[in-house]
Design an enzyme around this catalytic site. Structure first.
Site, PDB file in Angstrom:
ATOM      1  N   GLN A 191      -6.499 -28.204  -5.821  1.00 42.43           N
ATOM      2  CA  GLN A 191      -6.617 -27.487  -7.090  1.00 42.43           C
ATOM      3  C   GLN A 191      -5.517 -26.436  -7.200  1.00 42.43           C
ATOM      4  OE1 GLN A 191     -11.164 -26.865  -6.179  1.00 42.43           O
ATOM      5  NE2 GLN A 191     -10.780 -25.947  -8.169  1.00 42.43           N
ATOM      6  N   GLU A 226      -9.884 -25.527  -3.782  1.00 44.47           N
ATOM      7  CA  GLU A 226      -9.113 -24.375  -4.261  1.00 44.47           C
ATOM      8  C   GLU A 226      -8.314 -23.791  -3.098  1.00 44.47           C
ATOM      9  OE1 GLU A 226     -11.168 -21.407  -6.671  1.00 44.47           O
ATOM     10  OE2 GLU A 226      -9.543 -19.997  -6.389  1.00 44.47           O
ATOM     11  N   ARG A 304     -17.702 -11.649  -7.509  1.00 45.06           N
ATOM     12  CA  ARG A 304     -18.316 -12.314  -8.664  1.00 45.06           C
ATOM     13  C   ARG A 304     -19.847 -12.270  -8.573  1.00 45.06           C
ATOM     14  NH1 ARG A 304     -16.839 -15.350 -13.238  1.00 45.06           N
ATOM     15  NH2 ARG A 304     -14.615 -15.562 -12.854  1.00 45.06           N
ATOM     16  N   THR A 434     -11.216 -13.181 -11.570  1.00 43.82           N
ATOM     17  CA  THR A 434     -11.465 -11.748 -11.391  1.00 43.82           C
ATOM     18  C   THR A 434     -10.250 -11.070 -10.758  1.00 43.82           C
ATOM     19  OG1 THR A 434     -12.507 -12.150  -9.265  1.00 43.82           O
ATOM     20  CG2 THR A 434     -13.938 -12.096 -11.190  1.00 43.82           C
ATOM     21  N   GLU A 702     -17.882 -23.974 -15.295  1.00 40.05           N
ATOM     22  CA  GLU A 702     -18.911 -23.421 -14.425  1.00 40.05           C
ATOM     23  C   GLU A 702     -20.215 -23.011 -15.093  1.00 40.05           C
ATOM     24  OE1 GLU A 702     -15.734 -20.797 -12.987  1.00 40.05           O
ATOM     25  OE2 GLU A 702     -16.608 -21.147 -11.015  1.00 40.05           O
TER      26      GLU A 702
HETATM   27  N1  LUZ Z   1     -11.453 -18.669  -8.192  1.00 39.86           N
HETATM   28  C1  LUZ Z   1     -10.768 -17.547  -8.006  1.00 39.86           C
HETATM   29  C2  LUZ Z   1     -12.505 -18.721  -8.995  1.00 39.86           C
HETATM   30  O1  LUZ Z   1      -9.815 -17.538  -7.246  1.00 39.86           O
HETATM   31  N2  LUZ Z   1     -11.120 -16.445  -8.672  1.00 39.86           N
HETATM   32  C3  LUZ Z   1     -12.156 -16.411  -9.518  1.00 39.86           C
HETATM   33  O2  LUZ Z   1     -12.448 -15.381 -10.113  1.00 39.86           O
HETATM   34  C4  LUZ Z   1     -12.899 -17.590  -9.681  1.00 39.86           C
HETATM   35  N3  LUZ Z   1     -13.956 -17.605 -10.478  1.00 39.86           N
HETATM   36  C5  LUZ Z   1     -14.642 -18.726 -10.585  1.00 39.86           C
HETATM   37  C6  LUZ Z   1     -14.246 -19.836  -9.897  1.00 39.86           C
HETATM   38  N4  LUZ Z   1     -13.196 -19.841  -9.117  1.00 39.86           N
HETATM   39 MO1  MOS Z   2     -13.461 -22.510  -8.687  1.00 39.26          MO
HETATM   40  S1  MOS Z   2     -15.368 -22.412  -7.905  1.00 39.26           S
HETATM   41  O1  MOS Z   2     -12.497 -23.555  -7.841  1.00 39.26           O
HETATM   42  O2  MOS Z   2     -13.508 -22.684 -10.320  1.00 39.26           O
END
Ligand code: LUZ
Ligand code: MOS
Length: 750
Positions: A191, A226, A304, A434, A702
């Site tokens: 990702q 990610e 978060r 964030t 999400e």
């Molecule tokens: N990934 C990230 C996320 O790096 N920062 C975020 O704030 C976030 N929020 C939701 C899902 N992935």
């Molecule tokens: Mo994030 S939980 O890879 O949107």
């Protein structure tokens, strides 16, 4: 041939990393991992394994030419364990062989001796021992201590939620290919192409411009790719560095489940106070996040949790603290919702507990405390254009909630061994990373001389439909037939410094960047057309070019060719950075989100009280998708998110034995399937245009996940209809086993 709109998925033609034609001299990589949860590596002997059939090289920590460090936010994670292992499944050596089978065979011949060290698996135990990934974070609003006395009811409790395995269909995969003069091209199922590029360059000790990362598509990710796609890509690059041969690494399902991070389990203590009318006056909580053995994204996820701790409710006095607890488990990572679901679950547990103590129905408590415009979240953001009350009222009326509730009570009165339950789950989810810095995206748009269009952005297609959405945006911005548009792979040489495709913001950010790039080209085309047509005001709509409102005798193709002959730039690059967001970490206040996505779900369930098994009968959702960019995609995201959320709350259970994951196969880790899927009815709110995002849309990835939390409370209410005398323990997942124990175990808790 025009670009085909029928997705190649439907014909099985889509190419994933493991489907790419194998280059000549390809080596296959397999990882040898730690079998103990914590210990010193006393001896590591790969000599026997190196002699194994077909083995080319075996690489260990000292073979890393750059830094043996893959940590992002905090640099606390080695690519290959050097002196100490911190969890079972931690990579210790990389085997490169002619076939995967040969590499696996060699893996059995590696000898390692450890001196075991004490291990911690429980976050509360870690907290007691001062084992943290990073300092805790605290958000406050008002003064909780001043209001406890004014509360009619104060309830304290504990709530635990379990982890969750991503079960992306495509396991972690990557293929690295050597190029000229040190160039390495990596095809990675990530990702975050730029994270792979940055970390690979760090590991190899080279400039980032030597590493090209290309991503065509992913077979699902859900946050699991990610940060955690990176080591596998870096391993392939390391293999290329040492052998100058292409290297492929595709994790088998069991390796993937054992070696990669999952959703963070949380254990939380809370205290909540309400007044006579059922208004929440105060809420405090201590969240113990099981972060695992290294930071990964844990600190951002922890943050978060705090942002979403009060979910959709206005609470004037809040004091919440979250601790990232370091344990000897695989570093936990991003998963759809990113800590938000864990926070919201606790809030709903608190309300449910208050409801049980006071007899006020939880739906009444929920409705009374819904955010109003002008209310402040504990982190300082003020609620604007909230759709929460609308969605709540609409789903209550559309689902005939009061009727259902009454019918269920009747049913439960008449049936001893079968009980029904119902619950409402309202959700508000903040859209933006964030980490403010990440809220940017780039795009590169080319128009070729035949009028066809090529679009590159930083967005990664992982099945969520971002490519289709960007196509829609580009077709609109250029006002041309969508069939002329092709979305290219995500490639770090075309679009640099990409943010991960995450945080429900992939289409928002990259779509906007693509739109800006298109507008730049359109402005140039209008000048060309105006010069050509004698100076009139040019408009382009549905490929029809008008001068001063009159249709001109020039087609889209002709205009593009004309622009080319005039040596006008038919390419544009653009950057979009979300405006008006900021956060001050010293005060823990700001406006971290561009906006919130809202919605509410009503869940109906039936429990077989003899067996503890259950059926989720129906989920009725009213969701705020802004002005949807694509109805079917948004519907799919809503249904898929819901089902994944239900899985997290019900059947998906990670079982460990001294840090060893027992549920490491699809036979032992069950996810919802088609048979388990409830009847789902989704309505998107009308007239919900969102001025903050591209084409008035809203992020969708999400928010729907958290509707799944409603299933937990529907099951709780059904189970309590069978057993009224017993204290509820707020633990998830609520497996049939847990339900059965609640229904039939002798209560000795109080
Ligand atoms: N990934 C990230 C996320 O790096 N920062 C975020 O704030 C976030 N929020 C939701 C899902 N992935
Ligand atoms: Mo994030 S939980 O890879 O949107």
């Amino acid at each position: 041939m025009k670009n085909d709109l029928i997705p190649p998925h439907t014909r099985g033609e889509s190419i994933f990393v493991d489907d790419m034609p194998e280059p000549e001299k390809l080596l296959h990589a397999v990882v040898f991992a730690s079998s103990i949860a914590h210990g010193k590596i006393v001896r590591l002997d790969v000599s026997e394994a190196e002699k194994s059939d077909g083995v080319c090289r075996i690489l260990i920590a000292k073979d890393i030419p750059g830094e043996n460090q893959i940590g992002g936010i905090i640099q606390d994670e080695e690519l290959l364990a050097d002196k100490v292992v911190d969890f079972i499944g931690q990579p210790v050596a990389l085997i490169l062989a002619e076939t995967k089978k040969m590499a696996k065979e060699a893996r059995t011949k590696i000898k390692v001796e450890y001196e075991e060290l004490p291990a911690i698996f429980d976050p509360r135990e870690a907290a007691k021992k001062g084992s943290f990934i990073a300092p805790s974070r605290t958000f406050t609003l008002g003064d909780v201590e001043a209001v406890w006395d004014k509360c009619a009811t104060v309830v304290e409790g504990k709530a635990d939620s379990g982890g969750q395995e991503h079960i992306y269909l495509e396991t972690q995969s990557s293929l690295a290919i050597p190029g000229e003069s040190g160039r390495i091209t990596i095809y990675s199922s990530t990702q975050a192409p730029t994270v792979v590029q940055r970390i690979t360059a760090r590991v190899l000790g080279c400039d980032m411009n030597l590493v090209e990362v290309d991503v065509k598509r992913l077979g699902g990710a859900f946050g699991g790719k990610e940060d955690q796609a990176t080591p596998w890509a870096a391993f392939c690059a390391l293999g290329v560095y040492h052998t100058n041969r292409p290297v492929k690494l595709v994790l088998g399902r069991t390796d993937d489940m054992q070696m990669t991070g999952k959703r963070h389990p949380y254990s939380t203590d809370y205290k909540i106070g309400i007044n006579e009318e059922g208004k929440i006056l105060a809420f405090t909580a201590d969240y113990y996040q099981n972060s695992g053995a290294a930071a990964d994204l844990s600190t951002a996820i922890l943050e978060r949790t705090l942002y979403h701790a009060t979910n959709v409710y206005y609470i004037p006095n809040v004091h919440i603290t979250a601790y990232p607890c370091k344990t000897n488990l695989v570093p936990f990572t991003a998963f759809r919702g990113f800590g938000g679901p864990q926070g919201m679950f606790v809030m709903e547990c608190a309300l449910s507990n208050v409801s049980d103590r006071t007899g006020i129905p939880i739906s009444v408590l929920q409705e009374k405390n819904l955010l109003e415009e002008g209310d402040q979240f504990p982190y300082g953001m003020v609620v604007e254009k909230s759709q929460i009350k609308r969605s709540f009222a609409k789903v209550v009326s559309d689902s005939k909630y009061e009727d259902l509730k009454r019918k269920q009570e009747e049913f439960n009165y008449q049936n001893r061994l079968t009980k029904k339950g119902i619950a409402i789950m309202p959700v508000a989810f903040g859209i933006s990373f964030t980490n403010i810095m990440l809220n940017q995206a780039g795009a590169l748009v080319h128009i070729y001389t035949d009028g066809s269009v090529s679009v590159s952005t930083g967005a990664v297609e992982m099945g969520q439909g971002v490519n289709m959405k960007i196509k829609t945006i580009v077709a609109h911005a250029l006002s041309i037939d969508i069939k002329r548009i092709r979305i290219e792979s995500t490639n770090t040489t075309r679009v640099a410094n990409t943010s991960p495709t995450a945080a429900s913001s992939g289409s928002d950010l990259n779509g906007k960047a693509a739109e800006i790039a298109c507008c730049k080209i359109i402005e140039r085309l209008k000048t060309v057309a105006s010069d050509h047509l004698g100076g009139g005001l040019i408009t382009i709509k549905d490929e029809i070019i008008c001068s001063d409102g009159k249709e001109a005798d020039i087609t889209w193709e002709e205009l593009i060719w004309l622009a080319y002959t005039k040596r006008v730039n038919l390419s544009a690059q653009a950057l979009y950075a979300t405006p008006r967001i900021y956060f001050d970490k010293t005060k823990e206040k700001g406006k971290p989100f561009s906006y919130h996505a809202y919605g509410t779900a009503v869940t109906e369930v039936t429990v077989d009280c003899l067996r503890g098994t259950y059926v989720v009968d129906k989920v009725h959702i009213v969701h705020d998708a802004g002005k949807s960019l694509n109805y079917l995609i948004d519907l799919g995201q809503t249904e898929g998110g819901l089902l994944q959320g239900i899985g997290w709350m019900t059947m998906e259970e990670l079982l460990y034995d001294n840090g060893r994951l027992l549920s490491s196969a699809l036979a032992t880790y069950k996810v919802p399937d088609l048979h388990f899927t409830p009847k789902i009815e989704v309505t998107f709110l009308e007239d919900a245009e969102n001025p903050e995002a591209v084409m008035k849309s809203k992020g969708i990835g999400e928010p729907p996940f958290m509707y799944g939390i409603g299933t937990y409370f529907a099951l709780k209410s059904a189970a309590q209809a069978f057993r009224k005398d017993k204290k509820w323990i707020y633990e998830s997942p609520l497996t049939p086993e847990r339900i059965l124990l609640f229904l039939h175990e002798v209560d000795n808790s109080e």
